[in-house]
Write an enzyme that holds these catalytic residues in place. Structure first.
Site, PDB file in Angstrom:
ATOM      1  N   GLU A 192      19.025  28.818 -58.500  1.00  0.00           N
ATOM      2  CA  GLU A 192      18.494  28.146 -59.639  1.00  0.00           C
ATOM      3  C   GLU A 192      19.717  28.787 -60.634  1.00  0.00           C
ATOM      4  O   GLU A 192      19.645  29.515 -61.701  1.00  0.00           O
ATOM      5  CB  GLU A 192      17.380  29.374 -60.129  1.00  0.00           C
ATOM      6  CG  GLU A 192      15.956  28.779 -59.418  1.00  0.00           C
ATOM      7  CD  GLU A 192      14.818  29.588 -60.070  1.00  0.00           C
ATOM      8  OE1 GLU A 192      13.772  28.656 -59.644  1.00  0.00           O
ATOM      9  OE2 GLU A 192      14.858  30.313 -60.492  1.00  0.00           O
ATOM     10  N   GLU A 387      11.736  25.815 -53.189  1.00  0.00           N
ATOM     11  CA  GLU A 387      10.727  26.693 -53.838  1.00  0.00           C
ATOM     12  C   GLU A 387       9.748  25.858 -54.421  1.00  0.00           C
ATOM     13  O   GLU A 387       9.806  24.925 -55.214  1.00  0.00           O
ATOM     14  CB  GLU A 387      11.261  27.560 -54.751  1.00  0.00           C
ATOM     15  CG  GLU A 387      12.373  28.542 -54.252  1.00  0.00           C
ATOM     16  CD  GLU A 387      12.646  29.635 -55.503  1.00  0.00           C
ATOM     17  OE1 GLU A 387      11.876  30.022 -56.243  1.00  0.00           O
ATOM     18  OE2 GLU A 387      13.791  30.094 -55.300  1.00  0.00           O
TER      19      GLU A 387
END
Length: 489
Positions: A192, A387
């Site tokens: 991220e 994810e």
């Protein structure tokens, strides 16, 4: 009426995902050095203000370094994957995993980032994990940096603000490629990568009160630049050292809708989405987008760059784009009086058409399809969902089992959305790894009680429990999905 058939490519990679700092434990065993995650305490906070979990000061760090064994630092224990990895991987194999997304802890490879030689005990641990995965024909997808910068990087260099972090990271990356390249084909550089803008402590090792000589926001932009350079260098090095390797980036795929059809709500949404893409734009296209450069200039900030940086970015673009997706929110030009919903480290206007989890995250499978189309149209590179999942309070029933129909429903609808994106929208999607395939310590709240897994771990928020593993109903459901390659839903 005949039930709709959902299909996936024959080589589609189904699996699960975790991160070292949330599962391994053994924080001071086997030569491992401390990370910033080892210093984050458990805090009792409500759903509406859980973002306070990310507040962290030098005083908090001092408290952590002087903590007693009784103090509650959940990441120090994780779920003890360090000692349970064979059992856990065997259960992943029983579900039929084709791929397992995991991360390597930098501080387990180099006890201190300045060390000249790596920690052989740490290397041996990961080699054992990779061998166990190979035993079951599970492909590892490895993240080099997943929210756990080494503590010495924070104490001595102010995290990624220092350009020296690049060389230290490259030394670590080279060892990973040298020692694990024969096991690992798929790599991600930073988890991220956009997250430093929201929680700079865990993403960049930046503690705000340490920056009295420069505006903290400017320090974040500078640290982001250093990570972009490090990522590009790591991509190039990996492909030189590991023939056939595929290296991707990883972003938080936040998805926002305009709250109304007012032009100002649409503009606010467009601006918010642009801010989400800006650093992935660099990793894919090899240059700063003009809008990001203008944003930095208008704020009066100066980003220090070396003469070769532009060339480095161009030569180190990624092969594929991976992302996390959990929920959607809305944006409005004026949020006064509107109901705000908590989310994946950010807040947005609550969508009245969507259900919410106990933590306020609004479930939206259609948003996943929208996100897949947006990303593929923008980047024209293969995508990987690394994810996706639902955090919930699971209960062990009197029959000793965990019944989680809510997780099964969430999974079913998101798998349908993926199939539609592939077969109706022409998206090139390589794979899907459910987040927290085994219960782990939540990153956003540092709770165990916010559970994601298909496998229940007997431990509470305070570390009490047997650490025993229990299959949930969703375990067999996901096994059925993988066996049928997404057809039996």
């Amino acid at each position: 009426m005949k039930e709709k058939r959902y299909t996936f490519p024959k080589d589609f990679m189904w699996g699960g995902a975790t991160a070292a700092n949330q599962i391994e434990g053994a924080w001071n065993i086997g030569g491992k050095g401390m990370t910033i995650e080892d210093c984050l305490p458990y805090r009792e906070v409500g759903v509406a203000d859980f973002t306070k979990q990310f507040a962290f000061s030098s005083k908090d760090l001092e408290t952590a370094l002087n903590a007693s064994p009784e103090d509650n630092y959940p990441k120090r224990r994780g779920i003890d994957f360090y000692n349970h990895y064979k059992e856990d991987i065997r259960m992943f194999a029983e579900m039929g995993f084709k791929v397992y997304r995991m991360s390597i802890c930098w501080s387990r490879i180099f006890t201190n980032p300045e060390d000249l030689n790596p920690n052989e005990e740490g290397i041996a641990f990961y080699e054992d994990v990779f061998k166990e995965l190979k035993k079951y024909n599970i492909e590892p997808l490895v993240t080099l940096s997943h929210y756990d910068p080494p503590l010495d990087l924070v104490l001595k260099y102010r995290g990624w603000y220092s350009r020296e972090a690049i060389d230290l990271f490259m030394k670590y990356s080279k060892v990973c490629f040298e020692r694990f390249g024969k096991y690992v084909k798929y790599w991600l550089t930073f988890n991220e990568v956009d997250a430093m803008l929201r929680h700079p402590v865990t993403s960049g090792g930046l503690i705000e009160d340490q920056f009295t000589d420069v505006p903290f926001e400017e320090a974040i932009y500078q640290a982001m630049h250093h990570q972009m350079i490090a990522s590009a260098l790591a991509v190039k090095l990996c492909k030189e050292m590991i023939p056939g390797a595929q290296v991707g980036c990883m972003m938080t795929k936040l998805c926002f809708y305009p709250f109304t059809c007012k032009p100002e709500d649409n503009l606010a949404t467009q601006q918010r989405m642009r801010s989400i893409y800006r650093y992935v734009d660099i990793q894919v296209f090899g240059e700063y987008p003009r809008y990001l450069s203008m944003e930095i200039d208008k704020k009066g900030y100066t980003i220090k760059k070396d003469a070769e940086d532009d060339k480095i970015l161009k030569e180190g673009t990624v092969d594929f784009v991976s992302f996390s997706y959990y929920m959607t929110s809305c944006m409005a030009g004026n949020t006064e009086g509107l109901d705000m919903a908590p989310g994946n480290t950010v807040n947005g206007v609550k969508n009245p058409y969507l259900p919410s989890s106990e933590w306020g995250w609004q479930t939206d499978p259609t948003g996943l399809r929208i996100s897949l189309v947006e990303l593929y149209d923008r980047y024209r590179k293969p995508l990987f969902i690394v994810e996706n999942g639902l955090g919930a309070r699971d209960i062990v029933s009197e029959d000793g089992k965990v019944h989680d129909p809510y997780r099964i429903e969430y999974l079913r609808e998101h798998v349908k959305a993926m199939s539609d994106a592939i077969n109706k929208d022409g998206v090139d999607l390589w794979g899907y790894t459910w987040w927290g395939c085994i219960d782990l310590v939540s990153e956003s709240t540092r709770q165990m009680s916010k559970r994601y897994g298909f496998i229940y771990v007997d431990m509470d928020d305070y570390g009490n429990g047997t650490f025993n593993r229990i299959k949930k109903d969703s375990f067999d459901y996901y096994k059925q999905i993988i066996e049928s390659n997404g057809e039996k839903l």
